[in-house]
Design an enzyme around this catalytic site. Structure first.
Site, mmCIF file in Angstrom:
data_model
loop_
_atom_site.group_PDB
_atom_site.id
_atom_site.type_symbol
_atom_site.label_atom_id
_atom_site.label_comp_id
_atom_site.label_asym_id
_atom_site.label_seq_id
_atom_site.Cartn_x
_atom_site.Cartn_y
_atom_site.Cartn_z
ATOM 1 N N LEU A 96 37.729 34.257 36.603
ATOM 2 C CA LEU A 96 36.754 34.675 35.596
ATOM 3 C C LEU A 96 36.648 36.189 35.538
ATOM 4 O O LEU A 96 36.371 36.761 34.481
ATOM 5 C CB LEU A 96 35.396 34.034 35.896
ATOM 6 C CG LEU A 96 35.391 32.494 35.770
ATOM 7 C CD1 LEU A 96 34.075 31.913 36.260
ATOM 8 C CD2 LEU A 96 35.648 32.061 34.322
ATOM 9 N N HIS A 113 48.529 25.207 28.812
ATOM 10 C CA HIS A 113 49.136 23.982 28.277
ATOM 11 C C HIS A 113 50.618 23.840 28.626
ATOM 12 O O HIS A 113 51.068 22.718 28.911
ATOM 13 C CB HIS A 113 48.853 23.882 26.766
ATOM 14 C CG HIS A 113 47.384 23.709 26.491
ATOM 15 N ND1 HIS A 113 46.831 23.748 25.232
ATOM 16 C CD2 HIS A 113 46.332 23.506 27.346
ATOM 17 C CE1 HIS A 113 45.506 23.573 25.322
ATOM 18 N NE2 HIS A 113 45.194 23.440 26.599
ATOM 19 N N GLY A 133 40.038 27.397 39.367
ATOM 20 C CA GLY A 133 40.148 27.530 37.908
ATOM 21 C C GLY A 133 40.504 28.953 37.504
ATOM 22 O O GLY A 133 40.932 29.772 38.328
ATOM 23 N N ASP A 177 38.609 21.928 29.786
ATOM 24 C CA ASP A 177 39.918 22.185 29.185
ATOM 25 C C ASP A 177 41.046 21.852 30.153
ATOM 26 O O ASP A 177 40.836 21.209 31.179
ATOM 27 C CB ASP A 177 40.006 23.629 28.624
ATOM 28 C CG ASP A 177 39.946 24.703 29.685
ATOM 29 O OD1 ASP A 177 40.347 24.450 30.835
ATOM 30 O OD2 ASP A 177 39.514 25.830 29.346
HETATM 31 C C1 LHQ Z 1 35.625 33.198 41.634
HETATM 32 C C2 LHQ Z 1 35.964 32.019 40.951
HETATM 33 C C3 LHQ Z 1 36.654 32.115 39.719
HETATM 34 C C4 LHQ Z 1 36.604 34.425 39.971
HETATM 35 C C5 LHQ Z 1 34.904 31.477 42.736
HETATM 36 N N1 LHQ Z 1 36.950 33.341 39.274
HETATM 37 N N2 LHQ Z 1 35.951 34.397 41.134
HETATM 38 C C6 LHQ Z 1 40.960 28.849 30.966
HETATM 39 C C7 LHQ Z 1 41.213 29.787 29.944
HETATM 40 C C8 LHQ Z 1 40.243 30.253 29.073
HETATM 41 C C9 LHQ Z 1 39.021 29.975 29.024
HETATM 42 C C10 LHQ Z 1 38.263 29.211 29.895
HETATM 43 O O1 LHQ Z 1 38.777 28.175 30.648
HETATM 44 C C11 LHQ Z 1 39.863 28.218 31.352
HETATM 45 C C12 LHQ Z 1 39.919 27.360 32.499
HETATM 46 C C13 LHQ Z 1 38.853 27.449 33.560
HETATM 47 O O2 LHQ Z 1 39.154 27.136 34.656
HETATM 48 S S1 LHQ Z 1 37.271 27.959 33.200
HETATM 49 C C14 LHQ Z 1 36.398 27.543 34.675
HETATM 50 C C15 LHQ Z 1 36.596 28.607 35.749
HETATM 51 N N3 LHQ Z 1 36.098 28.180 37.025
HETATM 52 C C16 LHQ Z 1 34.801 28.037 37.310
HETATM 53 O O3 LHQ Z 1 33.926 28.127 36.491
HETATM 54 C C17 LHQ Z 1 34.473 27.816 38.755
HETATM 55 C C18 LHQ Z 1 33.584 28.926 39.246
HETATM 56 N N4 LHQ Z 1 33.350 28.819 40.661
HETATM 57 C C19 LHQ Z 1 32.495 27.936 41.238
HETATM 58 O O4 LHQ Z 1 31.906 27.104 40.582
HETATM 59 C C20 LHQ Z 1 32.334 28.045 42.712
HETATM 60 O O5 LHQ Z 1 32.651 29.354 43.116
HETATM 61 C C21 LHQ Z 1 33.207 27.041 43.483
HETATM 62 C C22 LHQ Z 1 32.700 25.623 43.211
HETATM 63 C C23 LHQ Z 1 34.688 27.142 43.115
HETATM 64 C C24 LHQ Z 1 33.116 27.344 44.987
HETATM 65 O O6 LHQ Z 1 31.752 27.378 45.381
HETATM 66 P P1 LHQ Z 1 31.365 27.932 46.819
HETATM 67 O O7 LHQ Z 1 32.168 27.235 47.843
HETATM 68 O O8 LHQ Z 1 29.870 27.845 46.913
HETATM 69 O O9 LHQ Z 1 31.847 29.460 46.837
HETATM 70 P P2 LHQ Z 1 31.249 30.702 46.017
HETATM 71 O O10 LHQ Z 1 30.678 30.271 44.729
HETATM 72 O O11 LHQ Z 1 30.368 31.493 46.921
HETATM 73 O O12 LHQ Z 1 32.581 31.531 45.695
HETATM 74 C C25 LHQ Z 1 33.235 32.360 46.650
HETATM 75 C C26 LHQ Z 1 33.735 33.594 45.941
HETATM 76 O O13 LHQ Z 1 34.769 33.251 45.030
HETATM 77 C C27 LHQ Z 1 32.642 34.275 45.114
HETATM 78 O O14 LHQ Z 1 32.864 35.650 45.151
HETATM 79 P P3 LHQ Z 1 32.023 36.601 46.157
HETATM 80 O O15 LHQ Z 1 32.518 37.965 45.865
HETATM 81 O O16 LHQ Z 1 30.581 36.374 45.851
HETATM 82 O O17 LHQ Z 1 32.397 36.118 47.538
HETATM 83 C C28 LHQ Z 1 32.933 33.747 43.740
HETATM 84 O O18 LHQ Z 1 32.442 34.589 42.730
HETATM 85 C C29 LHQ Z 1 34.449 33.726 43.736
HETATM 86 N N5 LHQ Z 1 34.980 32.807 42.745
HETATM 87 N N6 LHQ Z 1 35.500 30.966 41.667
HETATM 88 N N7 LHQ Z 1 37.017 31.028 39.026
#
Ligand code: LHQ
Length: 263
Positions: free
Chosen positions: A69, A90, A66, A145
């Site tokens: 962030l 979009h 996604g 979204d």
């Molecule tokens: C990340 C991300 C990420 C940065 C993992 N960004 N670093 C658009 C426009 C405007 C407004 C809002 O909406 C949007 C669209 C959207 O997509 S909003 C939603 C954004 N995405 C999320 O909320 C997903 C966030 N991530 C997660 O839930 C998990 O990280 C997932 C399920 C993807 C993966 O989980 P795991 O396999 O347990 O890995 P992890 O959580 O340990 O992540 C690995 C690394 O990647 C970690 O960083 P680090 O430095 O601790 O290794 C995360 O912070 C980073 N990361 N997604 N979207």
């Protein structure tokens, strides 16, 4: 064959165009530059004569996590969210819906937030047995979204979509296959080859007619019956004028399998 070295790679494999998220170190999280490249890649694939099917995939352990962030900052202005969706997200969805060619999302790893939404906007979905879908938005107290509220209920039903969007954590391969979220699950080993083989099957369809089917389904989703039937009549005459229709008819009477050309 890589045509450009960016965070979105474009590769041609036979009649299949691969569009590949390529920020594996950041779980392919989406940046402005990637979204712009993605829209361009879909528009170009729609025009290219050598392309009869498109695969959307991700390098590394994620399909796509996604929006990046960290690029938003800790306290972004609320109105920038809507503006970003309008300016960058979009247009990608529109490019996907408007391309007449079949699009396959090859979900080899986790697809979260808008990454899941983009997979939903594809025409077909396959996933690896190690991948998962994570709606994610509600954990940020955001509404889903990038079209998720449009596509997900249509694919899996309203009740299940609502549950996943609010309470759901990770939707794994068994649940995804059982509920119709994906069309196939392939083993992680050899996943890319299996996705390519599936895409080749799509590329061998009468792809000009596929473009008409895509338009007809989109019309039928929202139009009253009379309008949908009028559109169907218009498109059926257009389909009847294709070379592939002639090939299909000839093969039927010859009791052979047709070979389609996409013309
Ligand atoms: C990340 C991300 C990420 C940065 C993992 N960004 N670093 C658009 C426009 C405007 C407004 C809002 O909406 C949007 C669209 C959207 O997509 S909003 C939603 C954004 N995405 C999320 O909320 C997903 C966030 N991530 C997660 O839930 C998990 O990280 C997932 C399920 C993807 C993966 O989980 P795991 O396999 O347990 O890995 P992890 O959580 O340990 O992540 C690995 C690394 O990647 C970690 O960083 P680090 O430095 O601790 O290794 C995360 O912070 C980073 N990361 N997604 N979207």
């Amino acid at each position: 064959m890589a045509k450009q070295a960016t965070d979105v790679l474009i590769e041609q494999r036979g009649a299949v165009r691969w569009i590949v998220f390529n920020r594996p170190e950041a779980m392919n999280a989406l940046t402005d530059v990637m979204l712009e490249a993605l829209e361009r890649a879909f528009r170009e694939a729609a025009r290219a004569e050598d392309v009869r099917a498109i695969v959307l995939a991700g390098r590394g352990r994620a399909f796509q996590a996604g929006q990046d962030l960290s690029a938003l900052g800790e306290a972004p202005e609320p109105e920038t969210y809507g503006a970003l969706l309008k300016k960058r997200y979009h247009p990608v969805l529109r490019a996907m819906r408007e391309t007449p060619k079949p699009i396959l999302a090859a979900v080899g790893g986790v697809a979260a937030g808008a990454g899941m939404s983009l997979a939903l906007a594809a025409d077909f979905r396959v996933m690896s047995d190690r991948a998962a879908f994570v709606p994610a938005f509600f954990k940020l107290a955001l509404v889903p979204d990038t079209g998720m509220a449009y596509f997900l209920p249509r694919l899996v039903g309203f009740g299940r979509a609502l549950e996943w969007m609010t309470l759901g954590g990770r939707i794994g391969p068994d649940e995804a296959l059982r509920t119709g979220l994906v069309h196939r699950v392939f083993p992680a080993d050899g996943f890319e080859s299996a996705a390519q083989a599936f895409a080749e099957t799509l590329a061998a369809l009468p792809t000009k007619t596929f473009g008409m089917l895509k338009r007809l389904l989109q019309k039928a989703e929202a139009a009253p019956l009379g309008e949908a039937l009028a559109y169907e009549r218009m498109l059926q005459s257009a389909a009847a004028a294709t070379e592939d229709h002639r090939r299909g008819m000839t093969a039927f009477f010859a009791k052979t399998e047709p070979t389609f050309t996409g013309r």
